[in-house]
Design an enzyme around this catalytic site. Structure first.
Site, PDB file in Angstrom:
ATOM      1  N   GLY A   1     -15.936  -4.847 -11.115  1.00 21.43           N
ATOM      2  CA  GLY A   1     -15.353  -5.035  -9.448  1.00 21.43           C
ATOM      3  C   GLY A   1     -16.038  -3.969  -9.259  1.00 21.43           C
ATOM      4  N   GLY A   2     -15.588  -3.781  -7.419  1.00 18.56           N
ATOM      5  CA  GLY A   2     -15.291  -2.926  -6.779  1.00 18.56           C
ATOM      6  C   GLY A   2     -15.370  -1.760  -7.770  1.00 18.56           C
TER       7      GLY A   2
ATOM      8  N   ASP B   1     -13.431   5.973  -3.903  1.00 15.93           N
ATOM      9  CA  ASP B   1     -12.725   5.877  -5.111  1.00 15.93           C
ATOM     10  C   ASP B   1     -13.326   6.773  -6.237  1.00 15.93           C
ATOM     11  OD1 ASP B   1     -11.284   4.279  -3.857  1.00 15.93           O
ATOM     12  OD2 ASP B   1     -12.112   2.177  -4.290  1.00 15.93           O
TER      13      ASP B   1
ATOM     14  N   SER C   1       0.610  -1.253  -0.313  1.00 14.30           N
ATOM     15  CA  SER C   1      -0.544   0.176  -0.261  1.00 14.30           C
ATOM     16  C   SER C   1       0.920   0.793  -0.026  1.00 14.30           C
ATOM     17  CB  SER C   1      -0.770   0.126   1.154  1.00 14.30           C
ATOM     18  OG  SER C   1      -1.646   1.471   0.988  1.00 14.30           O
TER      19      SER C   1
ATOM     20  N   GLY D   1     -14.395  -3.536 -16.609  1.00 14.22           N
ATOM     21  CA  GLY D   1     -14.148  -4.854 -16.098  1.00 14.22           C
ATOM     22  C   GLY D   1     -15.488  -4.620 -14.870  1.00 14.22           C
TER      23      GLY D   1
ATOM     24  N   LYS E   1     -13.413  -4.662   2.222  1.00 13.30           N
ATOM     25  CA  LYS E   1     -14.236  -3.206   1.149  1.00 13.30           C
ATOM     26  C   LYS E   1     -15.625  -3.858   1.192  1.00 13.30           C
ATOM     27  CE  LYS E   1     -11.267  -0.645  -1.375  1.00 13.30           C
ATOM     28  NZ  LYS E   1     -10.964   0.375  -2.697  1.00 13.30           N
TER      29      LYS E   1
END
Ligand code: ATR
Length: 282
Positions: free
Chosen positions: A136-137, A108, A20, A134, A71
């Site tokens: 996803g999240g 985000d 990270s 995509g 998340k």
């Protein structure tokens, strides 16, 4: 910097967490503004995520960021989440309120929009269709942000079509789910292309897509930032399309959390970009 016993404490929870960039990023701002505070990495096993989140106010934390794979658990664990987090089904920023309760949001989408504002200030959601690769999240966050900005058509293309359909069901009729085999054609008359898949990331093969149908003025963005110039961005830049890399989204998504926890609106500067880029070796 030395901290006192009154320091504001926040951090980032993930599994793994060693990659990270958030501690470096928040650490830069804490030093820059001379704030009595700390931002720490927390390696938290998925089995413990909910109990660790619930313990934060008891340990005097101001709040935390949560990253993959926590998340969704974060959304289920907080006492209250804002509409944006509920719409996309995940929380990446938690604030411990004075009464000990937990409030969550997802930044985000904000980070994505700010990255466009900074690098493509003339882009407007009404310019034309958006193509998002995509489901996803990150894709949900980007699609929700595009809709909030006023996009009238978001073409969502994913390898597994039913995942794209699930996002379309959740976010409404502006999102149109398309099969992966349609990804080249989906670029016709698009104003912006966003890659949210993991393809192109170091260790993964490049995204397989032809940009032949993409208008030359369409913006191309990639949420992957290792490497900063992904094969997709390189191909787009080579044919003259404006490109925005994924680092900018990462930097801007961190701003709301920092402001909540440490009481200062942080600014993304060229010095910060350089400092974070150093850690990426680019
Ligand atoms: P995140 O939540 O971070 O966005 P994710 O849920 O793991 O991450 O989603 C990764 C995305 O990359 C998915 O859309 C995935 O497609 P599937 O839904 O079909 O799994 C996409 N992806 C991963 N590998 C891919 C590949 N080889 N080709 C195309 N898409 C791929």
């Amino acid at each position: 910097m030395t901290i006192s016993a009154r320091a504001h404490v926040a951090g980032v929870m993930g599994w793994p967490i060693g990659h990270s960039l958030s501690p470096r990023l928040h650490g830069f701002w804490l030093r820059e503004y001379g704030i009595d505070g700390a931002y720490i990495p927390m390696l938290v096993n998925p089995d413990d995520a909910a109990s660790v989140i619930r313990a934060l106010p008891k340990m005097g934390f101001a709040g935390t960021n949560v990253t993959i794979p926590h998340k969704e658990v974060a959304l289920a664990t907080v006492d209250e989440a804002d509409e944006r987090a509920r719409a996309i089904g995940s929380v990446n920023t938690i604030v411990c309120r004075p009464d000990g309760s937990l409030w969550g949001t997802s930044t985000d989408g904000f980070g994505f929009m700010e990255s466009l504002k900074v690098h493509q200030p003339d882009w407007n959601a009404f310019d034309g269709p958006a193509v998002v690769l995509g489901a996803g999240g990150s894709s949900r966050a980007v699609c929700a942000a595009l809709i909030e900005a006023g996009s009238r058509e978001v073409r969502l293309v994913n390898r597994t079509t039913h995942r794209a359909e699930a996002v379309a069901d959740a976010l409404g009729s502006v999102v149109c789910a398309l099969p992966w085999s349609d990804r080249d054609r989906a670029l016709l008359d698009a104003a912006i292309l966003v890659n949210t898949t993991s393809q192109g990331m170091i260790g993964n093969p490049p995204l397989e897509i032809s940009l032949d149908h993409l208008p030359p003025e369409a913006i191309v963005t990639d949420i992957v930032y290792t490497p900063l110039m992904t094969p997709l961005l390189k191909a787009a830049a080579a044919r003259g399309n404006p490109v925005v890399d994924g680092l900018e989204m990462l930097l801007h998504q961190a701003r709301p959390g920092f402001a909540h926890w440490f009481g200062k609106e942080p600014v993304v500067t060229e010095e910060l970009r350089r400092y974070v880029r150093q850690a990426l070796g680019s």
